[in-house]
Design an enzyme around this catalytic site. Structure first.
Site, PDB file in Angstrom:
ATOM      1  NE  ARG A  51       8.721  -4.801   7.334  1.00  0.00           N
ATOM      2  CZ  ARG A  51       9.899  -5.352   7.175  1.00  0.00           C
ATOM      3  NH1 ARG A  51       9.750  -6.627   7.187  1.00  0.00           N
ATOM      4  NH2 ARG A  51      10.925  -4.966   6.968  1.00  0.00           N
ATOM      5  CB  THR A  52       5.526   0.059   3.521  1.00  0.00           C
ATOM      6  OG1 THR A  52       5.774  -0.013   4.879  1.00  0.00           O
ATOM      7  CG2 THR A  52       4.366   1.051   3.378  1.00  0.00           C
ATOM      8  CE  LYS A  80      16.290  13.095 -15.955  1.00  0.00           C
ATOM      9  NZ  LYS A  80      15.432  12.851 -17.218  1.00  0.00           N
ATOM     10  NE  ARG A 101       8.484   3.769   3.942  1.00  0.00           N
ATOM     11  CZ  ARG A 101       8.523   2.972   4.501  1.00  0.00           C
ATOM     12  NH1 ARG A 101       9.804   2.413   4.582  1.00  0.00           N
ATOM     13  NH2 ARG A 101       7.620   2.412   5.230  1.00  0.00           N
ATOM     14  CG  HIS A 129       4.507   4.327   8.718  1.00  0.00           C
ATOM     15  ND1 HIS A 129       3.708   4.051   7.636  1.00  0.00           N
ATOM     16  CD2 HIS A 129       5.687   3.404   8.390  1.00  0.00           C
ATOM     17  CE1 HIS A 129       4.322   2.936   6.898  1.00  0.00           C
ATOM     18  NE2 HIS A 129       5.396   2.576   7.663  1.00  0.00           N
TER      19      HIS A 129
HETATM   20  C1  NCD Z   1       8.892   0.965  10.018  1.00  0.00           C
HETATM   21  C2  NCD Z   1       8.873   2.351   9.311  1.00  0.00           C
HETATM   22  O1  NCD Z   1       9.503   2.248   8.040  1.00  0.00           O
HETATM   23  O2  NCD Z   1       8.962   3.517   9.653  1.00  0.00           O
HETATM   24  N1  NCD Z   1       8.856  -0.235   8.851  1.00  0.00           N
HETATM   25  C3  NCD Z   1       7.680  -0.483   8.333  1.00  0.00           C
HETATM   26  O3  NCD Z   1       7.023   0.457   7.563  1.00  0.00           O
HETATM   27  N2  NCD Z   1       7.109  -1.721   8.646  1.00  0.00           N
HETATM   28  C4  NCD Z   1       9.582   0.715  11.212  1.00  0.00           C
HETATM   29  C5  NCD Z   1      11.033   0.961  10.796  1.00  0.00           C
HETATM   30  O4  NCD Z   1      11.621   1.091   9.739  1.00  0.00           O
HETATM   31  O5  NCD Z   1      11.719   0.620  11.967  1.00  0.00           O
END
Ligand code: NCD
Length: 359
Positions: A51-52, A80, A101, A129
């Site tokens: 999703r993100t 590397k 991320r 997040h």
């Molecule tokens: C969440 C995350 O990555 O922290 N998912 C997301 O970004 N929508 C929650 C999860 O992974 O459970």
């Protein structure tokens, strides 16, 4: 330079501006198409995501911009041994904004110290997040019509669930919020959120061990997945993995207009029989994530060099060669980031990068 590393990097006014721009984008999508043409977003994902990453990509595409990056660190120079600081120094020459991320906590904050373009934290380990938080706030606003005054129950993995930590921090900016924490003892909310956020800002919170006892009180039920990948001990994960399951019988105890949110992915914690309930907002929440990321990209590029929209002023870090961060997954125990700390209002020392305790 304006970055979004932690939800508290945004003032309440800035959050309001992003949420209302997202609502305007929803109402007038054609007005924003092309507004980011010739702009580039880099997505640097060192940890899995559906999703993100895709919603950042879709958001930039809807604005007419371009996207570059990687979704697997094995295909980047990290394999590397390149540091995150060097990587953003390089990528800042190719992109106007970076969404990153990382499984290492504090990686984005460390990277932002040298970046010449805004960094957006798209999740750092079990720490923060903030773009999921903006998604959650927009969803609550759209589902209930207001955020102030809600009673919200967080259920599941409150220990490792970064979306929970960030949302509670952001809700501390709103009025009349009540928080109910529904988790087994092994998955309780970290102390730094309870003490430095809830107690410091006066958000009342209560810890309970069953959903049934609180369902009728909730305006929002925020379900979470037990974060298998963060457990060091597989037996411990097996013991708690199915602690809480939302089903139609439990939904029957809730208010008629309660909203069920979940950042997704779900595993077993919401039965599919709940999906058709009008209160199940988690798939609408996904779409809100795209709109709010569009608004965030527009605003961050607008605020980038505006002194009225800087980062919150922090006290000077405490540096003492005797002190160490206790978190193995912190950037300062993984790259050459310095061990530095901040003193909280209660006098405790916390890691500058990951908020962990100090040894
Ligand atoms: C969440 C995350 O990555 O922290 N998912 C997301 O970004 N929508 C929650 C999860 O992974 O459970």
């Amino acid at each position: 330079m304006k970055h979004l590393i932690d939800p508290t990097d945004l003032t309440k006014g800035e959050i309001d501006e992003i949420i209302s721009l997202a609502q305007d984008i929803i109402a007038h999508r054609d007005r924003y198409q092309g507004s980011m043409s010739h702009r580039k977003l880099a997505t640097l994902f060192y940890e899995p995501s559906t999703r993100t990453r895709l919603s950042f990509t879709a958001a930039m595409m809807e604005l007419g911009g371009n996207v570059l990056g990687f979704s697997d660190a094995r295909s980047s120079s990290a394999s590397k041994g390149e540091s995150v600081q060097d990587t953003v120094r390089v990528v800042g020459n190719f992109a106007d904004v970076i969404a990153m991320r990382h499984h290492i906590e504090g990686a984005q904050l460390y990277a932002s110290e040298v970046s010449k373009v805004p960094i957006i934290n798209a999740g750092d380990g079990s720490h923060s997040h903030p773009t999921q938080t903006l998604t959650d706030l927009l969803t609550i606003q759209r589902e209930l019509g207001h955020i102030d005054g809600i009673t919200i129950g967080f259920c599941g993995d409150l220990r490792f669930g970064r979306t929970v930590h960030s949302l509670i921090k952001a809700l501390s900016r709103y009025q009349g919020i009540k928080v109910i924490l529904i988790a087994p003892p092994e998955l309780k909310l970290p102390d730094y959120i309870k003490q430095d956020v809830c107690e410091r800002t006066g958000i009342p919170y209560r810890e309970v061990e069953t959903m049934e006892e609180v369902m009728p009180e909730l305006d929002v039920l925020y379900m979470t997945r037990v974060q298998k990948e963060r457990f060091l001990d597989e037996d411990e994960f097996d013991r708690v993995k199915d602690s809480f399951v939302l089903d139609s019988a439990r939904m029957a105890l809730a208010k008629k207009d309660m909203a069920v949110l979940h950042p997704l992915p779900r595993v077993n914690e919401i039965l599919t029989e709940v999906d058709d309930d009008p209160r199940a907002a988690y798939f609408r929440q996904v779409e809100n994530g795209k709109f709010v990321r569009e608004a965030l990209i527009v605003k961050l590029l607008e605020w980038k060099d505006d002194p009225a929209h800087g980062m919150p002023s922090e006290d000077k870090p405490v540096v003492d060669p005797e002190l160490r961060c206790t978190n193995r997954k912190c950037i300062c125990n993984n790259e050459h980031a310095p061990h530095k700390f901040r003193r909280t209002e209660t006098g405790a020392l916390r890691c500058w990068y990951c908020d962990s305790k100090v040894r």
